[in-house]
Design a protein around this motif. Structure first.
Motif, PDB file in Angstrom:
ATOM      1  N   ILE A  59       0.972  -1.129   0.081  1.00 37.23           N
ATOM      2  CA  ILE A  59      -0.154  -0.133  -0.154  1.00 37.23           C
ATOM      3  C   ILE A  59       0.987   1.317   0.063  1.00 37.23           C
ATOM      4  CG2 ILE A  59      -1.761   0.991   1.387  1.00 37.23           C
ATOM      5  CD1 ILE A  59      -2.752  -1.370   2.434  1.00 37.23           C
ATOM      6  N   PRO A  60       0.545   2.142  -1.199  1.00 34.16           N
ATOM      7  CA  PRO A  60       1.411   3.433  -1.131  1.00 34.16           C
ATOM      8  C   PRO A  60       1.409   4.016   0.272  1.00 34.16           C
ATOM      9  CG  PRO A  60       0.040   3.249  -2.921  1.00 34.16           C
ATOM     10  CD  PRO A  60      -0.292   2.206  -1.689  1.00 34.16           C
ATOM     11  N   VAL A  61       2.737   4.569   0.771  1.00 29.90           N
ATOM     12  CA  VAL A  61       2.280   5.335   2.061  1.00 29.90           C
ATOM     13  C   VAL A  61       2.570   6.856   1.815  1.00 29.90           C
ATOM     14  CG1 VAL A  61       3.988   5.802   4.021  1.00 29.90           C
ATOM     15  CG2 VAL A  61       3.801   3.548   3.128  1.00 29.90           C
ATOM     16  N   ALA A  62       1.728   7.516   2.434  1.00 31.07           N
ATOM     17  CA  ALA A  62       1.741   9.136   2.243  1.00 31.07           C
ATOM     18  C   ALA A  62       2.699   9.658   3.000  1.00 31.07           C
ATOM     19  CB  ALA A  62       0.206   9.737   2.465  1.00 31.07           C
ATOM     20  N   VAL A  63       3.401  10.498   2.543  1.00 37.09           N
ATOM     21  CA  VAL A  63       4.421  11.335   3.223  1.00 37.09           C
ATOM     22  C   VAL A  63       3.951  12.726   3.584  1.00 37.09           C
ATOM     23  CG1 VAL A  63       6.898  12.292   3.098  1.00 37.09           C
ATOM     24  CG2 VAL A  63       6.425  10.057   2.052  1.00 37.09           C
ATOM     25  N   GLN A  64       3.958  13.181   4.872  1.00 39.49           N
ATOM     26  CA  GLN A  64       3.539  14.366   5.301  1.00 39.49           C
ATOM     27  C   GLN A  64       4.554  15.406   5.016  1.00 39.49           C
ATOM     28  OE1 GLN A  64       2.653  13.019   9.245  1.00 39.49           O
ATOM     29  NE2 GLN A  64       0.688  14.145   9.135  1.00 39.49           N
TER      30      GLN A  64
ATOM     31  N   ALA B  65       1.786  13.429   0.457  1.00 35.52           N
ATOM     32  CA  ALA B  65       2.174  13.093  -0.976  1.00 35.52           C
ATOM     33  C   ALA B  65       2.348  11.680  -1.183  1.00 35.52           C
ATOM     34  CB  ALA B  65       3.599  13.869  -1.318  1.00 35.52           C
ATOM     35  N   THR B  66       1.756  11.126  -1.948  1.00 37.46           N
ATOM     36  CA  THR B  66       1.654   9.507  -2.005  1.00 37.46           C
ATOM     37  C   THR B  66       2.660   9.124  -3.387  1.00 37.46           C
ATOM     38  OG1 THR B  66      -0.135   9.254  -0.781  1.00 37.46           O
ATOM     39  CG2 THR B  66       0.521   7.298  -1.994  1.00 37.46           C
TER      40      THR B  66
ATOM     41  N   VAL C   5       2.465  11.134  -8.619  1.00 33.32           N
ATOM     42  CA  VAL C   5       2.547  11.334  -7.128  1.00 33.32           C
ATOM     43  C   VAL C   5       0.792  11.939  -6.910  1.00 33.32           C
ATOM     44  CG1 VAL C   5       3.253  13.008  -5.321  1.00 33.32           C
ATOM     45  CG2 VAL C   5       5.057  12.122  -7.283  1.00 33.32           C
ATOM     46  N   ALA C   6       0.374  11.317  -5.815  1.00 36.70           N
ATOM     47  CA  ALA C   6      -0.994  11.845  -5.589  1.00 36.70           C
ATOM     48  C   ALA C   6      -0.754  12.802  -4.465  1.00 36.70           C
ATOM     49  CB  ALA C   6      -1.847  10.784  -4.921  1.00 36.70           C
ATOM     50  N   ILE C   7      -1.475  13.881  -4.377  1.00 41.63           N
ATOM     51  CA  ILE C   7      -1.480  15.226  -3.583  1.00 41.63           C
ATOM     52  C   ILE C   7      -2.658  15.150  -2.838  1.00 41.63           C
ATOM     53  CG2 ILE C   7      -0.764  17.719  -3.525  1.00 41.63           C
ATOM     54  CD1 ILE C   7       1.573  16.073  -4.130  1.00 41.63           C
ATOM     55  N   ALA C   8      -2.488  15.504  -1.433  1.00 42.80           N
ATOM     56  CA  ALA C   8      -3.734  15.931  -1.058  1.00 42.80           C
ATOM     57  C   ALA C   8      -3.415  16.661   0.323  1.00 42.80           C
ATOM     58  CB  ALA C   8      -4.507  14.727  -0.194  1.00 42.80           C
ATOM     59  N   GLY C   9      -4.459  17.516   0.929  1.00 43.44           N
ATOM     60  CA  GLY C   9      -4.088  18.227   2.053  1.00 43.44           C
ATOM     61  C   GLY C   9      -3.870  17.316   3.310  1.00 43.44           C
ATOM     62  N   ASP C  10      -3.141  17.897   4.059  1.00 43.53           N
ATOM     63  CA  ASP C  10      -2.780  17.136   5.424  1.00 43.53           C
ATOM     64  C   ASP C  10      -3.869  17.516   6.604  1.00 43.53           C
ATOM     65  OD1 ASP C  10      -2.141  15.964   7.818  1.00 43.53           O
ATOM     66  OD2 ASP C  10       0.057  16.588   7.481  1.00 43.53           O
ATOM     67  N   ALA C  11      -5.036  16.753   6.740  1.00 46.76           N
ATOM     68  CA  ALA C  11      -5.989  17.294   7.653  1.00 46.76           C
ATOM     69  C   ALA C  11      -5.483  17.481   9.095  1.00 46.76           C
ATOM     70  CB  ALA C  11      -6.777  16.170   7.905  1.00 46.76           C
ATOM     71  N   SER C  12      -4.140  16.942   9.477  1.00 42.91           N
ATOM     72  CA  SER C  12      -3.609  17.176  10.803  1.00 42.91           C
ATOM     73  C   SER C  12      -2.851  18.215  10.987  1.00 42.91           C
ATOM     74  CB  SER C  12      -2.757  16.026  11.027  1.00 42.91           C
ATOM     75  OG  SER C  12      -1.627  15.678  10.447  1.00 42.91           O
ATOM     76  N   HIS C  13      -2.522  19.202   9.931  1.00 40.39           N
ATOM     77  CA  HIS C  13      -1.893  20.365  10.074  1.00 40.39           C
ATOM     78  C   HIS C  13      -2.642  21.444  10.125  1.00 40.39           C
ATOM     79  CE1 HIS C  13       1.288  23.205   9.109  1.00 40.39           C
ATOM     80  NE2 HIS C  13       2.039  22.360   8.860  1.00 40.39           N
TER      81      HIS C  13
END
Length: 908
Positions: A6-11, A25-26, A33-41
């Motif tokens: 499973i691809p690991v997302a890098v914060q 970033a995954t 590369v799949a880009i998404a916002g970091d909900a924890s930031h």
């Protein structure tokens, strides 16, 4: 059964503006590369603007500088790292030996990570012994720095993003926040939706997208901000809104600041006349400010980029200090930083006027503190050359060598032609970059390949002082190296110790330890107390650094071992001046230098567009980001356009005493008479003649050294051409013989907008030559009306469109969005063939119009038709139907404007 991992997302953290959004970033199996916002930031809570969301489209290696290169008489030659570094170090050593340390300089960037910045500053100030290191942050944030230092005693941003949620009134000054800091703007709108009584005021000469959602817009005359805020200070004093107890206990300077303000600004009606705003609207603002306890005044480049920028900053801060509205939730002055790590650069002293760790270059105790900590052979004893002065000194021969890192000054500097002349004369120009071909790199003697976003490790600090990690998730391309390591390797070759860092975490650790060194209570022997303190992050292991969470400084370690950040400053009412008091600064208003005259009757303002960043070396790779604003433009009031003989859609030449460019005329509806606006992004790589930096007045603020990007006298005149054209091509084209061109990145093709002054003698031969096709080659469809000067041609390969060209004597050419869609067809449908020759789609709905929502690719025509057909009256209805406005929200102001315009048209 074996399943693929499973691809690991890098914060990590976004590399664009100073909001500092967290990104996940995954790396995918296909190399994408799949880009998404970091909900924890905390900065963005999972949201990204369209630029951040499109980061995955910008990571290809096309155009990358992958190997060290040295320029010879025959051009650039690839060399080993040893040869390149030896040339840099050897030449610098020789120049310093002959001419002294001030004969060399570094020009660096808010795109660098803090660790890169730290090593660069240490090398120049502590080992070479010169303060000739400045940064492109000089061009955007140095007035805020100077204003903070004068008022607070240190470069300190008092508040945090949460204050935007808690404020009862947010004042945006010189900031098109909806476009330039969209995540923060959406945060404000969310707060306003929850509390409709919250007020949003915009102070800006232009009616920008931000104004569409404001309660009040004050379209001040360019350069009159100090008059406006001095007038507010007078109003507050006149109406009993000054907090006398706070003033007496915690500040100095109110009497002097107020006396200066009262000379010109005691009468609101006189201020309104000077600022050229409605006096009723001005009084409304003054009354709201006086009556509202929780006020945040957020300011950005419209304030900073001025020959009076520091005074503008202090005139704003004065109003907050006089009322005690600082250091508490929901209130305070707030500098919205332009670049992702402008704050980090300020922390390490990477400006010509600063020392590391918020220490002062002109303070001998501070100099001794830094030199002792570094155990360095030298320490710079006086301020170095600020950006504009630096390039003037290079042209004059006083600076013999310059090393430019992660910036493109031949495009971004004011009077950019002077910068070009300087680099042409310089004995050694070294450039560290990720991109091989830039306007600046054309003058480099040595090119050094650096790591880019997604490849390098380190930290950045955003506008609210939050330190975040940027983490690598991509492999190292070619021979690229991190900037901090390149700098260390040159330092070692110059014979300097102190640069043997084993990794980026060791650089950060030294930075954190310096921030805490002798940073104790005042009065203790040797102490140099500063608010900036990263003691809580000192002595982190590599593992701890790799897993470091985002936290705002100052950062201290509690007895329990927990690291505690500081969300707000000055809650204890103690400031960083030695006496603990803040300073109100007298700010006598003054007009901008070089006012309009008969030859140059207009005022040129410059700035960003929504979906592009700086000189487009990154964002220019994304087709999604090119859709919204494709060409350089000049925005001008329709009456001024009529007066100066230019028309919307046509080309015009914009000239100033420093240079000229050619751009497309538009009437955006937000520009006042007497002013024009031109965006900053285009370079010689993306357009034939559109570098706005060549036009900008190089005058600077006398305190901060920040240039005047918002007020240059200018004129506009018709740029007559015989024909207009555009080409879509799957292959890159050479356009050497074309008078005017702009290149735009499309999906699987490049788009070229063209214009020429010489009539085209034979369309077929001209088109084939431009498209690089031999006679008789290719499946070729064409239509020509010689008498009307109209020509259309399409080159097909295996029934798929390969290239097309459209020519007309007028700029009203076929819709590019419709044609772009045809490039996605594996084979052209019969209807599409007919449409190509007709120059318009024959199927209903095939043309969605100019892009409004880049996130979902929704055009203006589609939105307007949906509004009309379904009777929509709100942005929420448009979003529910078309998704437009449902992601980053930066297009919401435009959707609202379309709702109003479409509704008005229907009512008429």
């Amino acid at each position: 059964m074996n399943f693929p991992p499973i691809p690991v997302a890098v914060q990590t953290t976004c590399p664009y503006c100073g909001v500092g959004c967290g990104v996940r970033a995954t790396l995918l199996g296909d190399g994408g590369v799949a880009i998404a916002g970091d909900a924890s930031h905390a900065a963005n809570l999972g949201r990204l603007c369209v630029k951040g969301a499109a980061l995955g489209e910008t990571l290809g290696l096309d155009g990358r500088l992958l190997h060290p290169k040295v320029r010879t008489q025959t051009g650039l030659r690839q060399v080993s790292w040893d040869e390149a570094l030896a040339k840099v170090a050897g030449t610098w050593r020789a120049i310093i030996a002959e001419h002294g340390p001030d004969a060399v300089a570094l020009y660096v960037s808010g795109q660098m990570l803090t660790e890169d910045y730290y090593v660069a500053n240490k090398l120049m100030k502590g080992y070479i012994g010169s303060a000739n290191i400045d940064t492109n942050s000089r061009l955007c944030m140095s007035s805020a720095v100077a204003g903070h230092q004068r008022a607070f005693g240190e470069d300190l941003v008092p508040g945090c993003y949460e204050d935007l949620d808690l404020a009862d009134m947010v004042v945006l000054v010189g900031s098109n926040t909806a476009w330039c800091h969209p995540i923060l703007f959406q945060r404000m709108l969310k707060a306003k939706a929850a509390r409709p009584q919250m007020r949003l005021v915009v102070i800006d000469p232009r009616r920008t997208a931000t104004c569409e959602l404001a309660d009040l817009h004050l379209p001040v005359k360019p350069g009159t901000d100090v008059w406006l805020f001095n007038g507010l200070l007078c109003y507050l004093a006149q109406h009993g809104a000054v907090d006398e107890s706070f003033i007496l206990a915690h500040t100095n300077g109110l009497d002097e600041a107020l006396a200066t303000a009262e000379l010109d600004c005691a009468d609101p009606f006189a201020v309104a006349q000077i600022c050229r705003v409605d006096p009723v609207a001005l009084l409304d603002f003054y009354q709201m400010f006086a009556a509202t306890g929780k006020v945040v005044t957020a300011f950005s480049q419209g304030v900073n980029q001025s020959s009076a920028g520091t005074d503008k900053v202090n005139s704003i801060i004065n109003c907050h200090l006089s009322t005690g509205r600082i250091g508490q939730p929901g209130m305070g002055p707030f500098s919205l930083t332009g670049q992702p790590n402008a704050m980090g650069g300020r922390e390490v002293g990477a400006m010509a006027t600063m020392l590391a760790a918020h220490m002062d270059l002109d303070n001998p105790v501070h100099r001794e503190t830094v030199q002792t900590f570094w155990d360095s052979p030298h320490i710079a004893k006086q301020a170095g050359l600020k950006a504009v002065d630096l390039f003037q000194a290079i042209e004059q021969g006083r600076v013999k060598a310059v090393w430019i890192i992660a910036t493109n000054p031949v495009v971004s500097m004011p009077d950019a032609s002077q910068v070009q002349r300087a680099l042409e004369k310089c004995e050694l120009v070294v450039v560290s970059d990720i991109t091989e071909n830039t306007d600046t790199n054309a003058f480099a003697h040595v090119l050094l390949p650096a790591l880019g976003w997604g490849e390098k490790e380190g930290t950045v600090t955003n506008s609210e002082r939050c330190i975040s990690r940027q983490r690598a998730f991509l492999p190292v391309p070619g021979e690229a190296r991190p900037d901090w390591k390149i700098l260390c390797q040159v330092a070692q070759r110059m014979g300097f110790s102190g640069f043997d860092f084993g990794g980026v975490h060791e650089v950060f650790d030294e930075h954190a330890r310096l921030s805490a060194y002798r940073n104790g209570p005042a009065g203790a022997a040797g102490n140099t107390p500063r608010v900036f303190n990263l003691a809580g992050l000192a002595d982190l292991s590599q593992h701890q650094f790799e897993h470091m969470e985002a936290l705002p400084w100052p950062l201290l370690r509690q007895p329990s071992g927990q690291i505690q950040g500081s969300v707000r400053l000055f809650g204890d009412r103690r400031f960083a001046h030695a006496d603990g008091r803040a300073r109100l600064i007298a700010t006598p208003p003054r007009a901008p230098l070089h006012l309009p005259d008969q030859t140059y009757p207009l005022v040129l303002n410059t700035g960003r567009v929504r979906d592009q960043w700086h000189t487009m070396t990154r964002t220019g790779k994304s087709a999604k980001l090119a859709d919204h604003v494709a060409e350089p433009f000049v925005d001008i009031h329709p009456q001024d356009a009529l007066l100066y003989g230019v028309q919307a859609g046509q080309l015009a030449r914009v000239s100033t005493p420093w240079g000229a460019l050619v751009a497309r005329v538009q009437h955006g509806g937000g520009i006042a008479r007497g002013s024009i606006f031109v965006p900053i992004h285009w370079s010689n790589q993306s357009a034939s003649d559109a570098r706005v930096g060549t036009l900008v007045n190089p005058v600077v603020d006398p305190v901060s050294g920040e240039p005047e990007f918002k007020h240059t006298r200018a004129r506009v005149e018709q740029f007559g051409v015989a024909w207009h054209a555009f080409i879509l091509s799957r292959r890159e084209l050479a356009l050497g013989g074309v008078t005017h061109w702009t290149r735009i990145q499309g999906r699987a093709f490049a788009r070229y907008e063209l214009a020429g002054r010489t009539p085209i003698a034979g369309f077929n031969a001209w088109a084939r030559q431009l498209l690089e096709l031999e006679d008789g080659q290719a499946d070729w469809l064409e239509y020509e009306d010689g008498s009307a000067g109209v020509y259309r041609a399409v080159h097909l390969v295996d029934e798929r469109i390969e290239q097309c060209v459209f020519v007309s004597p007028r700029p009203d050419l076929p819709a590019r969005a419709w044609l772009a869609g045809l490039f996605g067809m594996a084979q052209l449908a019969p209807a599409a063939r007919v449409g190509l020759l007709l120059g318009r789609p024959i199927e209903k709905g095939a043309d969605g119009g100019a892009t409004v929502c880049s996130c979902f690719g929704v055009g203006m025509t589609t939105i307007c038709e949906a509004i009309r057909s379904q009777g929509m009256q709100s942005v929420a209805e448009v979003t529910a139907c078309l998704k437009a406005g449902g992601n980053c929200g930066s297009c919401v102001p435009e959707i609202k404007k379309l709702l109003l315009e479409t509704g008005a048209a229907q009512a008429a």
